[in-house]
Enzyme design. Structure first.
Site, PDB file in Angstrom:
ATOM      1  N   CYS A  54     -67.594  22.412  57.418  1.00  0.00           N
ATOM      2  CA  CYS A  54     -67.755  23.318  58.260  1.00  0.00           C
ATOM      3  C   CYS A  54     -68.517  22.873  59.431  1.00  0.00           C
ATOM      4  O   CYS A  54     -69.247  21.645  59.310  1.00  0.00           O
ATOM      5  CB  CYS A  54     -68.467  24.571  57.634  1.00  0.00           C
ATOM      6  SG  CYS A  54     -67.973  25.246  56.216  1.00  0.00           S
TER       7      CYS A  54
ATOM      8  N   ARG B 113     -63.861  21.127  62.670  1.00  0.00           N
ATOM      9  CA  ARG B 113     -64.125  20.994  61.040  1.00  0.00           C
ATOM     10  C   ARG B 113     -63.822  22.212  60.512  1.00  0.00           C
ATOM     11  O   ARG B 113     -64.152  22.435  59.167  1.00  0.00           O
ATOM     12  CB  ARG B 113     -65.618  20.799  61.370  1.00  0.00           C
ATOM     13  CG  ARG B 113     -66.216  19.756  61.936  1.00  0.00           C
ATOM     14  CD  ARG B 113     -67.514  19.497  62.129  1.00  0.00           C
ATOM     15  NE  ARG B 113     -68.332  19.410  60.964  1.00  0.00           N
ATOM     16  CZ  ARG B 113     -68.490  17.966  60.630  1.00  0.00           C
ATOM     17  NH1 ARG B 113     -68.250  17.173  61.446  1.00  0.00           N
ATOM     18  NH2 ARG B 113     -69.157  17.897  59.631  1.00  0.00           N
TER      19      ARG B 113
ATOM     20  N   TRP C 231     -64.854  26.273  57.206  1.00  0.00           N
ATOM     21  CA  TRP C 231     -63.766  25.952  56.296  1.00  0.00           C
ATOM     22  C   TRP C 231     -63.850  26.435  55.179  1.00  0.00           C
ATOM     23  O   TRP C 231     -64.845  25.913  54.266  1.00  0.00           O
ATOM     24  CB  TRP C 231     -63.544  24.456  56.255  1.00  0.00           C
ATOM     25  CG  TRP C 231     -62.192  24.068  55.813  1.00  0.00           C
ATOM     26  CD1 TRP C 231     -61.646  24.023  54.498  1.00  0.00           C
ATOM     27  CD2 TRP C 231     -60.980  23.786  56.694  1.00  0.00           C
ATOM     28  NE1 TRP C 231     -60.500  23.878  54.284  1.00  0.00           N
ATOM     29  CE2 TRP C 231     -60.130  23.610  55.733  1.00  0.00           C
ATOM     30  CE3 TRP C 231     -60.863  23.448  57.999  1.00  0.00           C
ATOM     31  CZ2 TRP C 231     -58.671  23.043  55.958  1.00  0.00           C
ATOM     32  CZ3 TRP C 231     -59.494  23.111  58.275  1.00  0.00           C
ATOM     33  CH2 TRP C 231     -58.647  22.998  57.286  1.00  0.00           C
TER      34      TRP C 231
ATOM     35  N   ASN D 132     -72.790  23.595  55.224  1.00  0.00           N
ATOM     36  CA  ASN D 132     -71.724  22.951  55.350  1.00  0.00           C
ATOM     37  C   ASN D 132     -71.732  21.964  54.011  1.00  0.00           C
ATOM     38  O   ASN D 132     -72.692  21.510  53.616  1.00  0.00           O
ATOM     39  CB  ASN D 132     -71.706  22.134  56.305  1.00  0.00           C
ATOM     40  CG  ASN D 132     -70.670  20.914  56.246  1.00  0.00           C
ATOM     41  OD1 ASN D 132     -69.772  20.992  55.502  1.00  0.00           O
ATOM     42  ND2 ASN D 132     -70.823  19.792  56.928  1.00  0.00           N
ATOM     43  N   GLY D 133     -70.697  22.077  53.050  1.00  0.00           N
ATOM     44  CA  GLY D 133     -70.822  21.278  51.800  1.00  0.00           C
ATOM     45  C   GLY D 133     -70.554  22.299  50.605  1.00  0.00           C
ATOM     46  O   GLY D 133     -70.104  23.529  50.682  1.00  0.00           O
TER      47      GLY D 133
ATOM     48  N   GLU E  88     -56.869  -2.434  45.640  1.00  0.00           N
ATOM     49  CA  GLU E  88     -57.620  -1.873  46.887  1.00  0.00           C
ATOM     50  C   GLU E  88     -58.683  -2.945  47.308  1.00  0.00           C
ATOM     51  O   GLU E  88     -58.848  -3.268  48.522  1.00  0.00           O
ATOM     52  CB  GLU E  88     -57.795  -0.505  46.795  1.00  0.00           C
ATOM     53  CG  GLU E  88     -58.559   0.267  48.018  1.00  0.00           C
ATOM     54  CD  GLU E  88     -57.701   0.244  49.236  1.00  0.00           C
ATOM     55  OE1 GLU E  88     -56.912  -0.304  49.382  1.00  0.00           O
ATOM     56  OE2 GLU E  88     -58.567   0.649  50.097  1.00  0.00           O
TER      57      GLU E  88
ATOM     58  N   LYS F  99     -58.816  -4.859  50.741  1.00  0.00           N
ATOM     59  CA  LYS F  99     -60.117  -4.591  51.769  1.00  0.00           C
ATOM     60  C   LYS F  99     -60.953  -5.788  51.969  1.00  0.00           C
ATOM     61  O   LYS F  99     -61.303  -6.053  53.215  1.00  0.00           O
ATOM     62  CB  LYS F  99     -60.954  -3.537  50.956  1.00  0.00           C
ATOM     63  CG  LYS F  99     -61.644  -2.447  51.855  1.00  0.00           C
ATOM     64  CD  LYS F  99     -60.975  -1.339  52.059  1.00  0.00           C
ATOM     65  CE  LYS F  99     -59.613  -1.322  52.810  1.00  0.00           C
ATOM     66  NZ  LYS F  99     -58.611  -0.216  52.800  1.00  0.00           N
TER      67      LYS F  99
ATOM     68  N   GLU G 179     -58.715  -8.146  54.161  1.00  0.00           N
ATOM     69  CA  GLU G 179     -58.170  -7.775  55.586  1.00  0.00           C
ATOM     70  C   GLU G 179     -59.499  -7.951  56.586  1.00  0.00           C
ATOM     71  O   GLU G 179     -59.442  -8.282  57.795  1.00  0.00           O
ATOM     72  CB  GLU G 179     -57.529  -6.522  55.502  1.00  0.00           C
ATOM     73  CG  GLU G 179     -58.510  -5.170  55.343  1.00  0.00           C
ATOM     74  CD  GLU G 179     -57.486  -3.968  55.540  1.00  0.00           C
ATOM     75  OE1 GLU G 179     -57.865  -2.844  54.684  1.00  0.00           O
ATOM     76  OE2 GLU G 179     -56.697  -3.795  56.271  1.00  0.00           O
TER      77      GLU G 179
ATOM     78  N   HIS H  69     -52.526 -14.236  31.506  1.00  0.00           N
ATOM     79  CA  HIS H  69     -50.985 -14.587  31.681  1.00  0.00           C
ATOM     80  C   HIS H  69     -50.842 -15.606  32.781  1.00  0.00           C
ATOM     81  O   HIS H  69     -49.715 -15.738  33.487  1.00  0.00           O
ATOM     82  CB  HIS H  69     -50.163 -13.523  31.739  1.00  0.00           C
ATOM     83  CG  HIS H  69     -50.171 -12.749  30.389  1.00  0.00           C
ATOM     84  ND1 HIS H  69     -49.587 -12.945  29.375  1.00  0.00           N
ATOM     85  CD2 HIS H  69     -50.592 -11.507  30.192  1.00  0.00           C
ATOM     86  CE1 HIS H  69     -49.850 -12.442  28.465  1.00  0.00           C
ATOM     87  NE2 HIS H  69     -50.528 -11.313  28.912  1.00  0.00           N
TER      88      HIS H  69
ATOM     89  N   LYS I 241     -53.652  -0.332  63.252  1.00  0.00           N
ATOM     90  CA  LYS I 241     -53.863   1.082  62.493  1.00  0.00           C
ATOM     91  C   LYS I 241     -52.562   1.776  62.162  1.00  0.00           C
ATOM     92  O   LYS I 241     -52.727   2.126  60.867  1.00  0.00           O
ATOM     93  CB  LYS I 241     -54.874   1.893  63.265  1.00  0.00           C
ATOM     94  CG  LYS I 241     -55.263   3.156  62.599  1.00  0.00           C
ATOM     95  CD  LYS I 241     -56.504   2.826  61.675  1.00  0.00           C
ATOM     96  CE  LYS I 241     -56.854   3.861  60.837  1.00  0.00           C
ATOM     97  NZ  LYS I 241     -57.627   3.486  59.448  1.00  0.00           N
TER      98      LYS I 241
HETATM   99  C1  F6R Z   1     -55.630  -0.965  54.782  1.00  0.00           C
HETATM  100  C2  F6R Z   1     -54.800  -0.178  55.540  1.00  0.00           C
HETATM  101  C3  F6R Z   1     -53.328  -0.389  55.410  1.00  0.00           C
HETATM  102  C4  F6R Z   1     -52.604   0.920  55.485  1.00  0.00           C
HETATM  103  C5  F6R Z   1     -51.166   0.809  55.641  1.00  0.00           C
HETATM  104  C6  F6R Z   1     -50.426   1.959  55.575  1.00  0.00           C
HETATM  105  O1  F6R Z   1     -56.899  -0.651  54.972  1.00  0.00           O
HETATM  106  O2  F6R Z   1     -55.286   0.621  56.299  1.00  0.00           O
HETATM  107  O3  F6R Z   1     -52.844  -1.116  54.297  1.00  0.00           O
HETATM  108  O4  F6R Z   1     -52.811   1.743  54.238  1.00  0.00           O
HETATM  109  O5  F6R Z   1     -50.852   0.214  56.727  1.00  0.00           O
HETATM  110  O6  F6R Z   1     -50.726   3.095  56.776  1.00  0.00           O
HETATM  111  P1  F6R Z   1     -50.571   4.374  56.824  1.00  0.00           P
HETATM  112  O7  F6R Z   1     -51.428   5.009  55.640  1.00  0.00           O
HETATM  113  O8  F6R Z   1     -50.805   4.908  58.037  1.00  0.00           O
HETATM  114  O9  F6R Z   1     -48.965   4.828  56.298  1.00  0.00           O
END
Ligand code: F6R
Length: 607
Positions: free
Chosen positions: A2, A27, A74, A98-99, A479, A483, A486, A502, A602
């Site tokens: 919220c 929000r 919300w 909020n929360g 993951e 992370k 990248e 293996h 992104k």
């Molecule tokens: C890693 C990352 C990417 C996205 C991927 C899919 O940190 O952000 O691996 O997860 O490019 O992107 P979306 O979720 O926008 O389809």
């Protein structure tokens, strides 16, 4: 999630409160409300629905007070009605929140036993009535709030306005952000600094556990132990408040720290916290009849899907197949009748995921899209959209979108298990109770940050890092490795711990850090054996575990990151925090461009 606003102004402030709330309407907009002091006494105006309803009501019955708190809601506890709209109040105090107050039931019972009468279904009213009780026992407002805060469990932000106290607001932050704006002879409060851009450019961000006593002269901040502390005043130009990093160095850090709040928002949408059930939107298919599930996505979103595979299979006993979208779209996979396809995407524009959606539709499947951007192409083309409600994610490395995807998928898996009759009502209640603890557990996990920063100094010298996990912690290992590579550009691989012998074990030597994600669960002993194998070859282990795991694992050359105990179901959500912080701190030490790492984008709208 919220929006909260507070103003101690020089003249009537209702209009400014509405303006500030408008900037926070993203929000939530289930209802809105304001409390002011009229001739020194609390006056409250609330309205169901969007802010404009409150605005219209105020036009008919203006409030003229010079101090106020406001809220845009919300809904989490209780339906989005006027009765449940904030502020909630006792005789001497009004509060906006909020929360989630996790222990509101026991507090409510205690208050009812003492003769209290509740007017709403919210958890917030408990806070109002607890503070009110302290005030009526003769405590000052600061003493009353100071006595009540330690009793509240959960992740939340609060703002209080007191009857007869025209120059006072009290605010508290535990898991949900709050910013204070300093004016000349006026002071402001907002869930997000963007609410305050019109009034001031001097912002103080409350830190975790802080609570603040605001007057027109300024603010006194106390930390979680009640000690008076100083927090920096940051000059933030109004324009910059539109895309604001808060007091973080990078958007990625801000987004990591926002997770308790973001997850609370997601769960607020999918869980009925009062009834302890999952509530999904109307479905274009019968969940009880779903015979199999295909999941497809890219990158981090794919790993969220890989965690969900375990959940759907365990909770609903439905076979799940999961595939990388760029493979799925060309593999000519026969999609079995009676199945659904789940596509997961933060941006909702990823080309391969979109093509997979179209392929699944051509095959006659109903497609469920788990997306962050509700106006995206994937959202528009899917048969059903499950929004993850993470808010805008700016850091290229996905963090809060990942955990909000997990929160959405966990809710969906529980609802499917229930519809299939695999989970009983009691199972559902138990799982929902576990899920609502996640914001608080994440707040705890964030406290590991200084420890992880130290650890990252040695990690930053590594050339390769291995991540291991079993069960739902295996996708989390993938993951973690993604992370790290990248944003720090260090080579990293994630493996199922049982796969080590293996092949990848050949890589182990004393230069190779191995991050093992292993809460104490039914496969913990197996993972300890894998750690022994690493230690025997001189590998350096970083074990991410809980107190019991830490006690039982005694392997040479090991560092431990210890998280609180929690249900195995929610572990992947909470363990994401140290995994993200390891990558973040390592990258910061390496001096890379954390928010915009090289070669990445992104939203990947090309093949
Ligand atoms: C890693 C990352 C990417 C996205 C991927 C899919 O940190 O952000 O691996 O997860 O490019 O992107 P979306 O979720 O926008 O389809």
């Amino acid at each position: 999630m919220c929006g909260i606003v507070g103003i101690l102004g020089k003249g009537p402030v209702a209009e400014d409160v509405i303006d500030a709330l408008k900037r926070l309407e993203y929000r939530g907009y289930d209802s809105a409300g304001i409390a002011t002091l009229e001739n020194g006494h609390l006056a409250i105006c609330r309205a169901e629905g969007k802010l404009r309803n409150l605005d219209q009501k105020l036009a008919r019955h203006p409030l003229k007070g010079h101090s106020a708190i406001g809220h845009t809601r919300w809904a989490t506890h209780g339906k989005p009605t006027e009765r449940n709209a904030h502020p909630h109040s006792g005789k001497k105090v009004a509060v906006v929140h909020n929360g989630i107050i996790e222990n509101f039931r026991e507090l409510k019972e205690e208050l009812i036993a003492g003769g209290a009468h509740f007017l709403s279904e919210t958890d917030t009213e408990v806070v109002a009535l607890l503070v009110d009780r302290e005030l009526r026992a003769g405590r000052t407002p600061a003493e009353a709030v100071g006595a009540v805060l330690p009793r509240l469990k959960g992740a939340f932000a609060l703002a209080f306005l007191f009857d007869g106290e025209d120059d006072l607001l009290i605010a508290a932050r535990k898991g949900s952000p709050l910013a204070i704006g300093l004016g000349t002879g006026s002071t402001y409060l907002g869930s997000d600094a963007i609410a305050l851009g019109e009034f001031t450019d001097e912002i103080v961000y409350l830190e975790e556990g802080d609570w603040a006593i605001l007057t027109r002269e300024g603010v006194e901040i106390r930390d979680v132990d009640g000690a008076v502390v100083t927090r920096p005043v940051i000059k933030v130009p109004a324009a910059a408040l539109m895309v604001d990093k808060g007091n973080h160095r990078h958007f990625m850090a801000k987004e990591i720290y926002e997770q308790p709040e973001a997850i609370g928002h997601t769960f607020g949408h999918y869980l009925d916290l009062g009834a302890e059930t999952v509530t999904l939107p109307d479905l274009p298919f019968d969940l009880a009849e779903v015979a199999n599930i295909s999941i497809t996505a890219c990158g981090t979103a794919l790993y969220a899907g890989a965690v969900a595979e375990y959940w759907f299979e365990r909770f609903a006993r439905i076979p799940v197949s999961i595939d990388i979208a760029s493979e799925f779209r060309y593999r000519e996979t026969p999609l079995p009748k009676g199945g659904i396809t789940i596509v997961i995407s933060q941006s909702g524009e990823t080309a391969d995921t979109l093509a997979s959606l179209r392929y699944a539709k051509e095959q006659g499947q109903k497609v469920v899209a788990v997306v962050n951007v509700p106006t995206s192409t994937i959202a528009r083309e899917a048969d059903l959209v499950l929004p993850i409600l993470a808010g805008v994610e700016i850091g290229v490395a996905s963090t809060k979108a990942f955990t909000c995807q997990l929160a959405t998928l966990a809710s969906f898996a529980v609802a499917t298990g229930r519809a299939k009759g695999v989970l009983s009502q009691e199972d559902e209640h138990r799982l929902v109770r576990a899920l609502i603890e996640v914001p608080r557990l994440m707040t705890e996990a964030l406290k590991l940050s200084p420890e992880i920063e130290l650890l990252a100094r040695s990690l930053s010298k590594a050339q390769d890092v291995l991540y291991l996990g079993r069960g739902t912690n295996y996708p989390l290992a993938l993951e973690g490795a993604l992370k790290l590579k990248e944003i720090s550009y260090i080579h990293a691989e994630g493996y199922a711990a049982g796969e080590l012998k293996h092949g990848p074990i050949a890589l182990i030597d004393e230069k190779m850090p191995v991050v093992v994600i292993a809460p104490y669960d039914r496969v913990f002993d197996k993972t300890v054996s894998n750690m022994e194998e690493v230690a025997a070859r001189g590998g350096r282990i970083i074990l991410v575990t809980d107190p019991k795991g830490a006690e039982l694992a005694h392997v040479a050359a090991m560092q431990k990151l210890i998280l609180p105990e929690m249900s195995a179901t929610v572990a992947p959500l909470v363990y994401s925090i140290p995994v993200q912080l390891i990558a973040y701190h390592t990258a910061v030490i390496m001096g890379t461009d954390v928010d915009q790492p090289r070669n990445l984008a992104k939203s990947v709208t090309v093949e």
